[in-house]
Write a protein that holds these residues in place. Structure first.
Motif, PDB file in Angstrom:
ATOM      1  N   PRO A 201       0.839  -1.203   0.000  1.00 14.49           N
ATOM      2  CA  PRO A 201       0.000   0.000   0.000  1.00 14.49           C
ATOM      3  C   PRO A 201       0.873   1.252   0.000  1.00 14.49           C
ATOM      4  O   PRO A 201       1.922   1.280   0.624  1.00 14.49           O
ATOM      5  CB  PRO A 201      -0.771  -0.094   1.331  1.00 14.49           C
ATOM      6  CG  PRO A 201      -0.592  -1.480   1.821  1.00 14.49           C
ATOM      7  CD  PRO A 201       0.667  -2.016   1.213  1.00 14.49           C
ATOM      8  N   GLN A 202       0.414   2.274  -0.705  1.00  9.83           N
ATOM      9  CA  GLN A 202       1.220   3.482  -0.805  1.00  9.83           C
ATOM     10  C   GLN A 202       1.456   4.137   0.561  1.00  9.83           C
ATOM     11  O   GLN A 202       2.515   4.711   0.812  1.00  9.83           O
ATOM     12  CB  GLN A 202       0.571   4.479  -1.765  1.00  9.83           C
ATOM     13  CG  GLN A 202       1.544   5.614  -2.064  1.00  9.83           C
ATOM     14  CD  GLN A 202       1.059   6.557  -3.123  1.00  9.83           C
ATOM     15  OE1 GLN A 202       0.204   6.224  -3.937  1.00  9.83           O
ATOM     16  NE2 GLN A 202       1.609   7.762  -3.121  1.00  9.83           N
ATOM     17  N   GLU A 203       0.473   4.032   1.455  1.00  8.16           N
ATOM     18  CA  GLU A 203       0.642   4.601   2.804  1.00  8.16           C
ATOM     19  C   GLU A 203       1.890   4.031   3.465  1.00  8.16           C
ATOM     20  O   GLU A 203       2.596   4.723   4.175  1.00  8.16           O
ATOM     21  CB  GLU A 203      -0.547   4.248   3.724  1.00  8.16           C
ATOM     22  CG  GLU A 203      -1.725   5.164   3.616  1.00  8.16           C
ATOM     23  CD  GLU A 203      -2.686   4.681   2.548  1.00  8.16           C
ATOM     24  OE1 GLU A 203      -2.331   3.727   1.813  1.00  8.16           O
ATOM     25  OE2 GLU A 203      -3.774   5.252   2.426  1.00  8.16           O
ATOM     26  N   GLU A 204       2.093   2.728   3.266  1.00  7.90           N
ATOM     27  CA  GLU A 204       3.227   2.082   3.905  1.00  7.90           C
ATOM     28  C   GLU A 204       4.530   2.675   3.369  1.00  7.90           C
ATOM     29  O   GLU A 204       5.455   2.941   4.125  1.00  7.90           O
ATOM     30  CB  GLU A 204       3.157   0.570   3.611  1.00  7.90           C
ATOM     31  CG  GLU A 204       4.097  -0.230   4.464  1.00  7.90           C
ATOM     32  CD  GLU A 204       3.865  -1.725   4.314  1.00  7.90           C
ATOM     33  OE1 GLU A 204       2.690  -2.162   4.274  1.00  7.90           O
ATOM     34  OE2 GLU A 204       4.854  -2.465   4.239  1.00  7.90           O
ATOM     35  N   ILE A 205       4.549   2.892   2.068  1.00  9.71           N
ATOM     36  CA  ILE A 205       5.751   3.456   1.455  1.00  9.71           C
ATOM     37  C   ILE A 205       5.952   4.903   1.906  1.00  9.71           C
ATOM     38  O   ILE A 205       7.060   5.330   2.178  1.00  9.71           O
ATOM     39  CB  ILE A 205       5.652   3.342  -0.076  1.00  9.71           C
ATOM     40  CG1 ILE A 205       5.712   1.854  -0.455  1.00  9.71           C
ATOM     41  CG2 ILE A 205       6.747   4.131  -0.763  1.00  9.71           C
ATOM     42  CD1 ILE A 205       5.185   1.546  -1.816  1.00  9.71           C
TER      43      ILE A 205
ATOM     44  N   ASP B 122       2.698   1.939  12.190  1.00  5.72           N
ATOM     45  CA  ASP B 122       2.508   2.547  10.872  1.00  5.72           C
ATOM     46  C   ASP B 122       3.823   3.039  10.280  1.00  5.72           C
ATOM     47  O   ASP B 122       3.823   3.693   9.245  1.00  5.72           O
ATOM     48  CB  ASP B 122       1.490   3.692  10.960  1.00  5.72           C
ATOM     49  CG  ASP B 122       1.879   4.723  11.996  1.00  5.72           C
ATOM     50  OD1 ASP B 122       2.719   4.410  12.866  1.00  5.72           O
ATOM     51  OD2 ASP B 122       1.363   5.851  11.931  1.00  5.72           O
ATOM     52  N   MET B 123       4.945   2.732  10.916  1.00  7.24           N
ATOM     53  CA  MET B 123       6.235   3.173  10.366  1.00  7.24           C
ATOM     54  C   MET B 123       7.120   1.989   9.982  1.00  7.24           C
ATOM     55  O   MET B 123       7.067   0.933  10.613  1.00  7.24           O
ATOM     56  CB  MET B 123       6.969   4.042  11.390  1.00  7.24           C
ATOM     57  CG  MET B 123       6.431   5.452  11.495  1.00  7.24           C
ATOM     58  SD  MET B 123       7.395   6.398  12.709  1.00  7.24           S
ATOM     59  CE  MET B 123       9.023   6.385  11.945  1.00  7.24           C
ATOM     60  N   PHE B 124       7.931   2.226   8.954  1.00  5.79           N
ATOM     61  CA  PHE B 124       8.810   1.178   8.443  1.00  5.79           C
ATOM     62  C   PHE B 124      10.203   1.748   8.186  1.00  5.79           C
ATOM     63  O   PHE B 124      10.345   2.938   7.935  1.00  5.79           O
ATOM     64  CB  PHE B 124       8.242   0.615   7.128  1.00  5.79           C
ATOM     65  CG  PHE B 124       6.880   0.020   7.288  1.00  5.79           C
ATOM     66  CD1 PHE B 124       6.734  -1.336   7.537  1.00  5.79           C
ATOM     67  CD2 PHE B 124       5.746   0.813   7.223  1.00  5.79           C
ATOM     68  CE1 PHE B 124       5.464  -1.891   7.709  1.00  5.79           C
ATOM     69  CE2 PHE B 124       4.479   0.270   7.393  1.00  5.79           C
ATOM     70  CZ  PHE B 124       4.339  -1.089   7.634  1.00  5.79           C
TER      71      PHE B 124
END
Lengths: 640, 640
Positions: free
Chosen positions: B402-406, B433-435
């Motif tokens: 998902p784009q949110e993840e990126i 929600d952070m990577f």
């Protein structure tokens, strides 16, 4: 607290604030930490608790990366096109397949295409091999000890492959949050029970169960609980013990039989009762035994949205997943939307790409209209403190369907007839990537939408009083100067639908003025209403003398249903609707039900497919089975 | 045909053409028509065979739409604020709840908020009711006979609700296509078996099974079949009878043990052998008993893509679903990509939003590198006849996440150390929600990527020979004029990794020149390589005198793995890698492993979170457990 307490005051907290206030009570690393160990092979879509490291390298040895021969690089130096070198099996080379093990002293592979076999034991090569060429060194894919997945990672198919390749065979994952679903209400019955007047089939809990499943939880439905304070209390107490999250459906608003909020106040804490959204306002957000317990309103559309607002984020949170916002697109409103300043409103929309413009048409807005949710392609959020939008405004819409599906949808806006449903169904069956979407706004609505370029086709049946002819005159009048065409569809039998056996002995339009005859009409702009007005005028009858002239339904089926139920004695409509509702039918006239279409659309690839389906044997058979239709001109094109 | 036939010639048909040619053999309304009738409640994600019509209206009676009182509209006329009207229970009104049944003669509802109760039997109203106000007329939601779902519709949670509300309790759906999965190969073993040299764990079939499940099919895995012509033949024949689609994994290319294509020629028809894609070239597309039978190459990445190219569309087709293209975004390439003119190439990319620009960094391209698939955020397709793209080109990328993840991923490009994996893991655990995404390009690569603005942080450990100090001098030199900072991370122990027990008695850098010592190096630009060069220079050793100086690995773990396997005797690297691979370690020096970061990024909310995690008790404990690290300066900021 007892039965007679009414809760007529709800708070009006903005959604985002309500979510924030409520969710802070459920800090995920404290609230939901149940885990289990399962085989990797069964771990699709489950979420890791710890990072996972490879237990072995892959490959676990130096492996050939090509089919060919393994050689000792050093011993191939000097081989060229003009000076080939011969190697002997077992000394200078061995055959190997992709994946084969390179044993000492072999340290390079030459591809099978690049050698010539001289005899069983001899090959010739034409260039030197570099050390480690076409070799997958140990650990190329996965190195022992390397982190394959992080904690809180949702496992995908390729992750399963990588874990197994790294010799990780089991994985600790979060348990799927268990969601207790309690349907309440003395008026609701199980699907399997017989439907009686005053009873409503309980279907929300089944929708919730499917949503829980879809969002990574495990649904746990309880039997229907009657409206009884103590029964509801007992069930919630039990459910709060047995589950991680609890839903109580209906009883969340402020009526005399809405006990839920009082029960929750007694056994737990009600954090919020009432949010500023429409639908979804009367939600109850409570905590029992430290767990989220949510009272959801009974209307199917409200129920859906409240689940999306509060349960979905909780399930994602408990699964350590980021909630994705959903794909958004820009679209132009085909109609004005008026919204209250008091609420944030969620409008269901049909979408369609018409001549490169994405057009959004609002669906019915009642919280009770499940079909508006089934039919919706997208959702428009009208913020609080906003009065709505004018037609023609560009708005941002969250998609409920893949955009490809919308891009391949033929948009029909106009009069409704069952044949349109059957056409749409047949089109999709013959062409699985194509869809037909029908908005029911009546024939005049169809003409107006054509004028504004909102749809591809408009089904119309409009009688020109002066000539007794259908459709052409209206197109001439309202779409002057535009290159339009009529795609002939069916002639259909219009008549009066009356109760079985015709107890009030209705024989024609004149009978509508009788005091004891209750009529039910169609909405303004509907061709059927124009037909009624034509006959009323012809027979010099004032509309005000028809009982129920102002009671409006938007489809033939709805009119037939009203007659069948006895809430009306009579309505004007088509034979097929009368037949499928089992009411009697007194034919009045045949009318032309045609598809209005801009001429340029006739070259549209998808319209060509539509016409093919209209003319197909299969489709004609289906229409003839309905009765009341004449299909002899179907597919003819009349340019105007 | 027998064992010795080699198939070294494959066709090179473009993917789209191959799909078209192959899929025409499986016309869906003829090939796959198995159906079954199941309860609606269990029908989530299944696909309807016929359109479904409501069996009953919902509501099936005129129902109150509000809590309040039911009245006879006509009898309320005249009530106003200034002239209220009193009504008597059972004559002028009855109480009703939302959903309650409106019996004759009641035809309107007044909301509970709008009445005043005078006594138990009397209420007062302040305005007249219009007929049918706040009433849900019969069929408002769903009208008997109305089409709820079309044929070929994938059932969603709201559809389940609507069907049940319309009294539809069971539904005819397509059976899930059964996919037989046959792993073949004499070198592969089951996950549960003990791993030996020359054996490879069979993991592809488990990935396929998960993909089949995800795309709406039902997987049916067979036991591993050895490379034996007759065994393979028997198994395929049986599988073609037992399933709707069959996959044979490996044996699809052109080696001496690749029997699959010959078997398929004998028992069926091979439509295509070889497509112009990379990975995925040596696919076999065949038909046996009228069913698709597909030979898939063994490399995990090829296997994945071939499934996506051919199995996914077939499963969607059999499920009558439109294949969605997947979300695409524009991104800027951080590195040049060179691609062959012969193939369409599928490049795996890491993505990251760095200061409002979406940056795409290619991952390793080998078909064997499963981890490139696990790590990938997106796929770039380089068309056939295209040589590739220069760095800085804007390209279109299909998202795998998902784009949110990126958008919430901190991009780290630079030197690799296990502490980065652990940091990323801890960050995501504390902030779901952070990577953190790490590309391993060595310290100099990290500095260069900073210069080009490709990442948020760059882990570096670069020794300045003249001063013996780390990092600062390099930043001064290569990033002159930019406001940079060093975020102090760990000091780590670098040393020589040697085989357990140190059989070759390696004591220091001098030993690398010994003829019998096989060294394994790191790639150019890696800080560890610079450290080696520093010592070689200091001790006046020529690089050409070190055996294996040119053999490059990209991580410490890969070096340690090479030493552990015996394919090298010695390599330079960190203690933690040596420890986790169980090799011996001869310490040489402590070095500063720091995070280079633009000063303005220090105010970035997500970087602030990262620093919090770095300093947290939990994280420090994890690092100390590894050994070989000194964390006393962690989190300090040095501006340069």
């Amino acid at each position: 607290m007892g039965k007679d307490t009414r809760n007529i005051y709800l708070t009006n907290i903005p959604l985002e604030e309500a979510q924030k206030q409520y969710f802070t009570h459920f800090e995920v690393n404290k609230t939901f930490v149940k885990t289990e160990v399962i085989p990797v092979m069964e771990a699709l879509d489950r979420v890791t608790v710890y990072p996972l490291f490879a237990k072995k390298s892959s490959p676990s040895y130096n492996a050939a990366a090509m089919d060919g021969v393994a050689v000792i690089a050093e011993k191939t130096y000097g081989a060229t096109e003009s000076n080939p070198m011969q190697l002997k099996l077992g000394e200078g080379f061995v055959f190997t397949n992709t994946g084969g093990c390179l044993k000492d002293p072999y340290d390079a592979v030459i591809m099978i295409e690049d050698i010539v076999e001289i005899d069983k034991n001899t090959i010739e090569i034409y260039s030197a091999a570099k050390p480690w060429q076409h070799v997958r060194p140990i650990g190329e894919d996965i190195v022992e000890g390397e982190m394959i997945l992080s904690a809180n990672h949702k496992i995908r198919p390729m992750d399963i492959g990588a874990l197994l390749a790294g010799q990780v065979q089991s994985v600790e994952v979060y348990q799927q949050p268990k969601v207790g679903i309690i349907p309440t209400g003395s008026e609701i019955i199980e699907v399997s029970e017989e439907l009686q007047i005053g009873k409503i089939i309980e279907s929300n809990s089944r929708m919730f169960a499917a949503m829980v499943q879809q969002y990574g939880g495990s649904p746990n439905r309880y039997s229907i609980v009657k409206d009884d304070y103590n029964l509801i209390k007992e069930t919630i107490c039990r459910a709060a013990k047995e589950n991680d999250i609890v839903i109580i459906n209906a009883g969340s608003s402020a009526g005399s039989e809405d006990y839920t909020v009082n029960v929750l106040r007694e056994i737990g804490e009600v954090v919020i009762h009432g949010v500023a959204t429409k639908p979804g306002k009367p939600v109850i957000l409570a905590i029992v035994e430290g767990k989220p317990v949510i009272g959801i309103p009974g209307y199917p559309v409200s129920a859906y949205f409240v689940f999306e607002f509060f349960l979905k984020p909780l399930l994602f949170k408990y699964n350590r997943q980021t909630l994705s916002e959903g794909q958004k697109i820009k679209a132009t409103l085909s109609r004005r939307i008026v919204s209250s300043l008091k609420h944030e409103e969620y409008i269901r929309l049909k979408l369609g790409r018409v001549r490169d413009k994405m057009i959004a048409t609002p669906l019915e807005r009642g919280a009770g209209v499940t079909m508006s949710l089934v039919k919706a392609d997208g959702i428009l959020v009208v913020p609080q403190q906003t009065e709505g939008y004018e037609a023609g405004t560009e708005v941002e819409v969250t998609l409920l369907k893949p955009q490809e599906e919308i891009d391949h949808t033929i948009v029909s806006i106009g009069s409704h007839d069952l044949v349109m449903d059957i056409l749409g169904n047949q089109l999709h069956k013959e062409n699985p990537d194509m869809f037909l979407s029908s908005a029911h706004v009546g024939s005049m609505g169809g003409i107006m939408s054509m004028k504004k370029g909102e749809g591809h086709i408009a089904p119309i049946h409009l009688l020109e009083e002066s000539t007794g002819e259908y459709n052409v005159a209206y197109v001439d009048r309202y779409l002057k100067g535009e290159d339009m065409a009529l795609l002939k569809f069916v002639k259909r039998s219009q008549g009066l639908m009356v109760q079985k056996g015709n107890p009030k002995n209705i024989q024609g339009i004149e009978d509508l003025t009788r005091k004891e005859v209750q009529f039910v009409n169609r909405q303004r702009g509907a061709g059927t209403r124009i037909l009624l007005d034509y006959y009323l005028k012809k027979k010099d009858i004032e509309a005000s003398n028809v009982n129920g002239y102002d009671r409006e339904m938007t489809t033939h089926m709805a009119v037939a249903a009203a007659v069948a139920s006895g809430s009306a004695d009579c309505g004007l409509g088509v034979y097929s609707a009368a037949r499928s509702m089992g009411v009697d039918f007194i034919p009045i006239d045949w009318e032309d039900y045609d598809l209005l279409i801009p001429q340029k659309e006739l070259n549209n690839k998808e319209i060509i497919k539509l016409i093919e389906v209209m003319k197909s044997e299969d489709f004609l058979t289906l229409i003839e089975e309905l009765g009341g239709y004449d299909t002899k001109n179907i597919g003819e094109v009349i340019t105007i």
